[in-house]
Design a protein around this motif. Structure first.
Motif, PDB file in Angstrom:
ATOM      1  N   GLU A  30      58.823  38.161  54.149  1.00 35.11           N
ATOM      2  CA  GLU A  30      57.541  36.742  54.310  1.00 35.11           C
ATOM      3  C   GLU A  30      58.882  35.533  55.443  1.00 35.11           C
ATOM      4  OE1 GLU A  30      56.870  34.502  50.853  1.00 35.11           O
ATOM      5  OE2 GLU A  30      55.881  35.781  50.295  1.00 35.11           O
ATOM      6  N   PHE A  31      57.800  36.251  56.826  1.00 39.27           N
ATOM      7  CA  PHE A  31      58.183  35.184  58.225  1.00 39.27           C
ATOM      8  C   PHE A  31      57.943  33.835  58.607  1.00 39.27           C
ATOM      9  CE2 PHE A  31      60.396  39.546  58.741  1.00 39.27           C
ATOM     10  CZ  PHE A  31      61.336  38.915  59.338  1.00 39.27           C
ATOM     11  N   ASP A  32      58.193  33.016  58.620  1.00 38.98           N
ATOM     12  CA  ASP A  32      57.369  31.422  58.928  1.00 38.98           C
ATOM     13  C   ASP A  32      57.979  31.585  60.676  1.00 38.98           C
ATOM     14  OD1 ASP A  32      57.165  28.839  59.744  1.00 38.98           O
ATOM     15  OD2 ASP A  32      57.691  27.696  58.114  1.00 38.98           O
ATOM     16  N   SER A  33      56.816  31.673  61.347  1.00 42.44           N
ATOM     17  CA  SER A  33      57.217  32.340  62.652  1.00 42.44           C
ATOM     18  C   SER A  33      57.211  30.735  64.065  1.00 42.44           C
ATOM     19  CB  SER A  33      55.945  33.297  63.539  1.00 42.44           C
ATOM     20  OG  SER A  33      54.727  33.227  62.966  1.00 42.44           O
ATOM     21  N   THR A  34      57.147  29.546  62.549  1.00 45.98           N
ATOM     22  CA  THR A  34      56.867  28.771  63.183  1.00 45.98           C
ATOM     23  C   THR A  34      58.366  27.576  63.250  1.00 45.98           C
ATOM     24  OG1 THR A  34      56.299  27.145  61.450  1.00 45.98           O
ATOM     25  CG2 THR A  34      54.566  27.568  62.387  1.00 45.98           C
TER      26      THR A  34
END
Length: 338
Positions: free
Chosen positions: A259-263
């Motif tokens: 899971e990536f948090d692109s912020t």
């Protein structure tokens, strides 16, 4: 030789180029029938050789059109050695292949100077290569590049997907722009659909297009290898063709998701402009470009702070970009966060 030269192949020019590369690489053994590398195996209990080969793709066409060849060899080395590093291995030596229509000494020296530079950045050795002058294969001024590298690791220290577990932290190392992937799409958007010039500078970008697009791929060996040796890295994804989705997916076991948090990191301006100009979907972006992350490392939560500190000390820009969770081998990036 005169007859061969009339047919378009200058053997003497090739000999001179070999002499030039000997000087650049400080390796007088270049030019032999085979490259040699002394292999010290004493520090390895179960030594395993890890090999990789790659090219630069249609980024070469940008370099040819721009007449700038000094960094494309760095890209070539990076594509190979970063892959070997992702297995947990130390790159030992490198060989290159240059296929060219007409051997221009200045152009060839610029290309191979980049190769020597890249090999030095990787802490490896250039042990040989091939320059093939083929006037009927490539039009004047055009060439192709391929590279091959061999690294070494202890079998018990190779990075394996089975070492990953839910809760592991994902750290992203900043890329130097587009690196060497997605250039068929880049060229289609900028030069075929919209007829930009290589001298144009897109809003938000610091450099004109020829220099922006030819930023060389980062080589992460010297920054990351010491952490592998310390057992602080569980797995590595080198973000190349296929973007974050495909390459991070390659390191996942069947029961985990990434899971990536692109912020949490900054996408390069050139990619934002390409998305806007080309009207690219979220799926196009995540499946084509590195989005600003050239390499993704999976580490234990307890090791995160030490790994980040050592990477920053080594000169890397590093972000905590996500985590591993129980799942089914999927890479999830929130669209609204980009």
């Amino acid at each position: 030789m005169d007859a061969y030269k009339k047919a378009g192949v200058d053997i003497n020019a090739g000999y001179k180029l070999v002499d030039e590369i000997k000087k650049l690489s400080h390796n007088d053994a270049l030019g032999a029938f085979g490259g040699m590398f002394p292999l010290a195996l004493g520090q390895y209990k179960k030594p395993v050789l890890v090999s990789g080969t790659d090219g630069v793709g249609t980024k070469l066409l940008v370099a040819i059109q721009a007449g700038l060849h000094e960094t494309i060899g760095i890209d070539l080395v990076a594509m190979c050695v970063n892959d070997v590093l992702a297995q947990g291995a130390k790159p030992l030596f490198f060989l290159d292949y240059l296929g060219i229509g007409h051997l221009d000494q200045t152009q060839a020296k610029e290309i191979l100077t980049g190769v020597v530079n890249g090999v030095s950045q990787a802490g490896a050795k250039l042990v040989g290569g091939e320059t093939a002058e083929m006037p009927d294969m490539y039009q004047h001024g055009h060439y192709d590049l391929a590279g091959f590298t061999v690294g070494i690791a202890d079998q018990d220290k190779l990075l394996k997907t089975t070492d990953l577990q839910a809760g592991d932290v994902l750290l992203g190392l900043a890329s130097n722009g587009l690196h060497s992937n997605g250039f068929s799409l880049v060229r289609d958007i900028l030069f075929k659909q919209h007829h930009y010039s290589l001298d144009d500078r897109l809003p938000g970008c610091k450099l004109d297009l020829k220099h922006e697009l030819l930023r060389p791929t980062r080589i992460y060996v010297k920054s990351v290898l010491p952490l592998i040796d310390q057992g602080l890295i569980q797995s590595i994804a080198h973000i190349t063709g296929g973007g974050l989705i495909e390459n991070v997916g390659r390191i996942l076991p069947a029961d985990l998701n990434a899971e990536f948090d692109s912020t949490s990191w900054k996408m390069p301006a050139i990619m934002k402009k390409l998305q806007t100009i080309g009207q690219l979907s979220f799926e196009d972006m995540t499946n084509t470009f590195n989005l600003g992350l050239g390499m993704v490392l999976a580490v234990r939560p307890a090791d995160k702070s030490q790994v980040m500190a050592e990477l920053k000390k080594a000169g890397e820009t590093v972000y905590q970009v996500g985590k591993l969770v129980t799942g089914s081998k999927k890479v999830v990036i929130r669209e609204d966060a980009l």
